[in-house]
Design an enzyme around this catalytic site. Sequence first.
Site, PDB file in Angstrom:
ATOM      1  CD  GLU A 292      -3.251  -0.843   0.176  1.00 25.07           C
ATOM      2  OE1 GLU A 292      -2.931  -0.320  -1.340  1.00 25.07           O
ATOM      3  OE2 GLU A 292      -3.204  -1.924   0.365  1.00 25.07           O
TER       4      GLU A 292
ATOM      5  CB  SER B  80     -15.439   3.271  -6.664  1.00 24.58           C
ATOM      6  OG  SER B  80     -15.591   4.562  -5.528  1.00 24.58           O
TER       7      SER B  80
ATOM      8  CD  GLU C 252      -8.019   8.285 -11.319  1.00 25.78           C
ATOM      9  OE1 GLU C 252      -8.034   7.952  -9.888  1.00 25.78           O
ATOM     10  OE2 GLU C 252      -7.848   7.126 -12.020  1.00 25.78           O
TER      11      GLU C 252
ATOM     12  CG  ASP D 106      -6.271   2.668  -7.510  1.00 26.62           C
ATOM     13  OD1 ASP D 106      -5.674   1.386  -7.120  1.00 26.62           O
ATOM     14  OD2 ASP D 106      -6.724   3.667  -7.271  1.00 26.62           O
TER      15      ASP D 106
HETATM   16  C1  GLA Z   1      -4.890   4.572  -3.683  1.00 23.11           C
HETATM   17  C2  GLA Z   1      -4.488   5.287  -4.877  1.00 23.11           C
HETATM   18  C3  GLA Z   1      -3.716   3.983  -5.898  1.00 23.11           C
HETATM   19  C4  GLA Z   1      -2.500   3.185  -4.074  1.00 23.11           C
HETATM   20  C5  GLA Z   1      -3.756   3.704  -3.245  1.00 23.11           C
HETATM   21  C6  GLA Z   1      -2.398   3.047  -2.584  1.00 23.11           C
HETATM   22  O1  GLA Z   1      -6.361   3.601  -4.206  1.00 23.11           O
HETATM   23  O2  GLA Z   1      -5.490   5.810  -6.295  1.00 23.11           O
HETATM   24  O3  GLA Z   1      -3.089   4.358  -6.787  1.00 23.11           O
HETATM   25  O4  GLA Z   1      -1.855   4.954  -4.163  1.00 23.11           O
HETATM   26  O5  GLA Z   1      -4.396   4.762  -2.865  1.00 23.11           O
HETATM   27  O6  GLA Z   1      -2.265   1.751  -1.849  1.00 23.11           O
END
Ligand code: GLA
Length: 368
Positions: free
Chosen positions: A16, A107, A140, A152
């Site tokens: 993460e 989402s 984004e 993501d």
């Molecule tokens: C969000 C961001 C990802 C990543 C996570 C943390 O989901 O969109 O790019 O940084 O937080 O791991």
Amino acid sequence: MKIHIKSPGRINLIGEHTDYNGGYVLPCAIDLSIDLFFEKKSIESYVETDLGYSMAFDVSTAYKKSDNHWENYVLGVVNELKKIKSELSNFSCVIKSSLPAGAGISSSSALVCGLIKGLSNLNEINLNNYEIIDISRNVEHKYIGVLGGIMDQFTILNAKKNMAILLNCENLESEFIKLGLQQYKLLLLDTNVKHNLANTDYNQRVSECKESLQIINKFSKKKYSNLSEVNKIQISLSKEKLGKTLYKRVSYVLNENKRVIDSVKFLENNKLKEFGQLMYESHFGLKNDYEVSCKELDFLVEYTINYDEILGSRMMGGGFGGCTLSLIKDSFIIEFIELIKKEYFSKFKNKLNPIIANLDQGIQMSLI
Ligand code: GLA
């Protein structure tokens, strides 16, 4: 002709806040999705969602940004695609979702990737997955205001059913890892503490990492391109220059990257218990060193420690709300959900939303 895009949410087993640091992540797509139905229109474009939002506009004169946050998803994609093909067709888009928003299961990227995939196909713009990731990241960053990484989008576009993706976010090299979870399942507990990452300290963590990298590079006279390239010795040498907070952030990134690699070894050798321990370690790193957790997430994770049927648990996604991910024995799920829902409500006067994460394939397109 209508185009149907099924854009899934994602979970992340471990790794993460490493993606924007050029590190490792281990995500999978799940069977909850945002479904988008596109059709060409001659006069005006119209987008409506099952949450009751709608917007009408003409693509040729589409404004740059709206005060209505959700409209910027659509405007952002339209404006970015117009840079590739100036004459886009007007369209209608009906959006339905089984993916809870603000729960940390992506989402936001599912919506952006779905819009890019649908509108590019409707307008015969040929994009490969890397190009979709780039456009999505631009949308984004510039329109939604979250300086996120690419985990993501990569997952949504590339996932395979029942597989995790070991992704190196620096060079986008990836490997599919088959997940044999035996009699265990992945359970998400959505705190219902909604996080809009644009309004949280998420972006601050991104800039803290950038600042740390600059300090380390200056001090070591090296040219590391991201924090994941820096080794333990170098971090220790820079400890004083970094100061307490940045040192914690950098150490977390280094430890989390190692946990991802170790997790893959454990998962490949069916050592679920050991993997579960790393989930806990990841959580406590996110709580104490990276400081992106919150009291609801901590409560849910700490509560699981009492049960042998639960091998691991951690906050998942950007943090500051959203959900936890736990590895739990199949036969214990119903009983545990009843228990934890009651405890959670009596402590926070908030409803807990449990979701069993079934792993699925990435984005799908069909003509209807
Ligand atoms: C969000 C961001 C990802 C990543 C996570 C943390 O989901 O969109 O790019 O940084 O937080 O791991």
